[in-house]
Design a protein around this motif. Structure first.
Motif, PDB file in Angstrom:
ATOM      1  N   ALA A  22       0.856  -1.175   0.000  1.00  0.00           N
ATOM      2  CA  ALA A  22       0.000   0.000   0.000  1.00  0.00           C
ATOM      3  C   ALA A  22       0.889   1.221   0.000  1.00  0.00           C
ATOM      4  O   ALA A  22       1.613   1.485   0.950  1.00  0.00           O
ATOM      5  N   THR A  51      -4.523   1.086  -3.318  1.00  0.00           N
ATOM      6  CA  THR A  51      -4.796   0.264  -2.138  1.00  0.00           C
ATOM      7  C   THR A  51      -6.145  -0.406  -2.361  1.00  0.00           C
ATOM      8  O   THR A  51      -6.910  -0.029  -3.246  1.00  0.00           O
ATOM      9  N   SER A  55      -5.778  -3.220  -6.037  1.00  0.00           N
ATOM     10  CA  SER A  55      -4.467  -2.564  -6.043  1.00  0.00           C
ATOM     11  C   SER A  55      -3.441  -3.283  -6.910  1.00  0.00           C
ATOM     12  O   SER A  55      -2.490  -2.663  -7.390  1.00  0.00           O
ATOM     13  N   ASP A  89      -4.391   7.769  -5.319  1.00  0.00           N
ATOM     14  CA  ASP A  89      -5.143   6.544  -5.055  1.00  0.00           C
ATOM     15  C   ASP A  89      -6.638   6.852  -5.072  1.00  0.00           C
ATOM     16  O   ASP A  89      -7.126   7.644  -4.257  1.00  0.00           O
ATOM     17  N   GLN A  91      -8.899   4.251  -4.910  1.00  0.00           N
ATOM     18  CA  GLN A  91      -9.524   3.111  -4.224  1.00  0.00           C
ATOM     19  C   GLN A  91     -10.725   2.560  -4.991  1.00  0.00           C
ATOM     20  O   GLN A  91     -11.649   1.993  -4.415  1.00  0.00           O
TER      21      GLN A  91
END
Length: 411
Positions: A22, A51, A55, A89, A91
């Protein structure tokens, strides 16, 4: 989530265990290197899931853009310009993608963005980038509406945002390609259709269904699943009682792997088939031995058939990245390089310097980009779609994805 000869992940890398790290916080991952020359810095933004469940794919995207900037600097490809990358990121969440788009637009050094992975995330970002005349190139989005408008399936095509491009071919090609293979080659005639109700999954399942039934195949059952819940016992029972000889899943590997496992454990010894969203080493880990025999379509030709891709694989390995480049590594590298080529064209046309309206000029130049990339010939049509439309069918055999057949959809 693509056209001529394109890259897919090697079977070895796809099968290898991935070390998922991560990276940083949920926000930005500022990268870059100091190999360039000159006082002008150009930032290539990256938006992907760095993450969370997806990911593995997102980190491959980020690393491949990083590699492109490293190589551009090492070659001094654009004299006087140093390229850096800045990764955010999302997600796999549209709201995070939109926030990231706003941050990238606010950085005046950003002249292009690679990403995102998910079509649903891209929907939330496109207008932000378009209003700023900031070039966006996705290596993975496949929903046709992103480039051809919501009425594309009726033949009424209109490009919604001029700043949006992609190096991946679309579900208008991928779904029917899978249907033709299953019906004509694998001799499957009864499908149970499942999707995750998301932009990518439902769109892919829809285009598959249209071609499969057109060929004479029968849909013996349909279901929607919540990919966030990993208990698919109810739909697995439906599949068992339906008499289907194949399951087609529109969605991604975090749900597809457990779904495949549970369908087999319910007594339905039939393959699960999906698109590039399940073509990952993580699907193999999640589906286990029950997933052997499952199939996936992914963009491009197998990497071992492309000399340009072999160079990319070697460079990626030498760069020391901890994560595999996965399904979209080559497309991500080519997306970043398309931005680099556009920057070069603008600088060359302006006496070796960036003009004041650099973003608008880079956007204009992106439309004209044409080069031999990792994935084959890279260029864009009038909608911003890739002109390269090759796909490959992969089968889970042993402990890896193995290429079965490459080709294009014959509509």
């Amino acid at each position: 989530m693509r056209q001529t000869k394109l890259i897919a992940v090697t079977a070895a890398l796809a099968a290898g265990a991935l070390t998922l790290t991560a990276c940083g916080s949920r926000g930005e991952d500022k990268g870059g290197n100091d190999a360039g020359s000159g006082g002008t810095t150009v930032v290539i933004g990256v938006d992907a899931p760095l993450t969370g469940d997806l990911s593995a794919l997102g980190l491959g995207i980020r690393n491949s853009v990083d590699l492109a900037t490293q190589q551009a600097n090492a070659k001094k490809y654009v004299p006087g310009v140093t390229f850096k990358f800045e990764a955010y990121d999302d997600q796999a969440q549209p709201s995070s993608g939109q926030q990231n788009a706003t941050k990238l637009v606010a950085n005046k050094d950003v002249l292009g963005v690679v990403g995102p992975l998910n079509s649903s995330v891209s929907e939330s970002m496109q207008k932000v980038f378009d209003d700023a005349k900031l070039t966006q190139i996705s290596p993975a989005n496949t929903n046709p509406a992103l480039t051809q408008g919501p009425k594309w399936n009726t033949g009424e095509k209109a490009r919604p945002y001029k700043s949006y491009f992609r190096t991946a071919t679309t579900d208008a090609i991928q779904g029917p390609f899978a249907a033709q293979y299953l019906y004509n080659k694998a001799k499957k005639t009864k499908v149970f259709l499942i999707d995750d109700k998301k932009t990518y999954g439902s769109g892919l399942a829809g285009t598959f269904k249209g071609e499969f039934t057109k060929l004479g195949g029968k849909v013996v059952g349909e279901a929607h699943v919540n990919p966030d819940t990993k208990d698919f016992s109810a739909v697995a029972t439906q599949v068992k009682s339906s008499g289907a000889d194949v399951v087609y899943y529109g969605g991604e590997y975090p749900a597809a792997g457990p779904l495949s496992k549970q369908i087999k454990k319910a007594g339905a010894a039939i393959p699960l088939v999906g698109g590039d969203g399940i073509y990952s080493a993580d699907f193999i880990k999640l589906s286990g031995k029950e997933g052997v025999g499952d199939l996936a379509t992914s963009v491009g030709a197998p990497v071992e058939t492309l000399p340009s891709a072999k160079e990319f694989v070697a460079n990626y390995k030498n760069a020391g990245f901890k994560e595999a480049y996965e399904a979209y590594g080559g497309y991500s590298y080519d997306s970043a390089w398309a931005i680099i080529e556009a920057v070069k064209a603008v600088v060359d046309a302006n006496g070796g310097k960036l003009p004041a309206d650099a973003r608008a000029k880079v956007l204009e130049a992106t439309n004209k980009v044409s080069f031999d990339g990792v994935t084959g010939k890279v260029s864009f049509d009038e909608f911003g779609d890739a002109t390269n439309k090759q796909l490959t069918v992969y089968k889970y055999e042993g402990d890896a994805w193995k290429a079965v057949e490459s080709g294009t959809f014959s509509g």
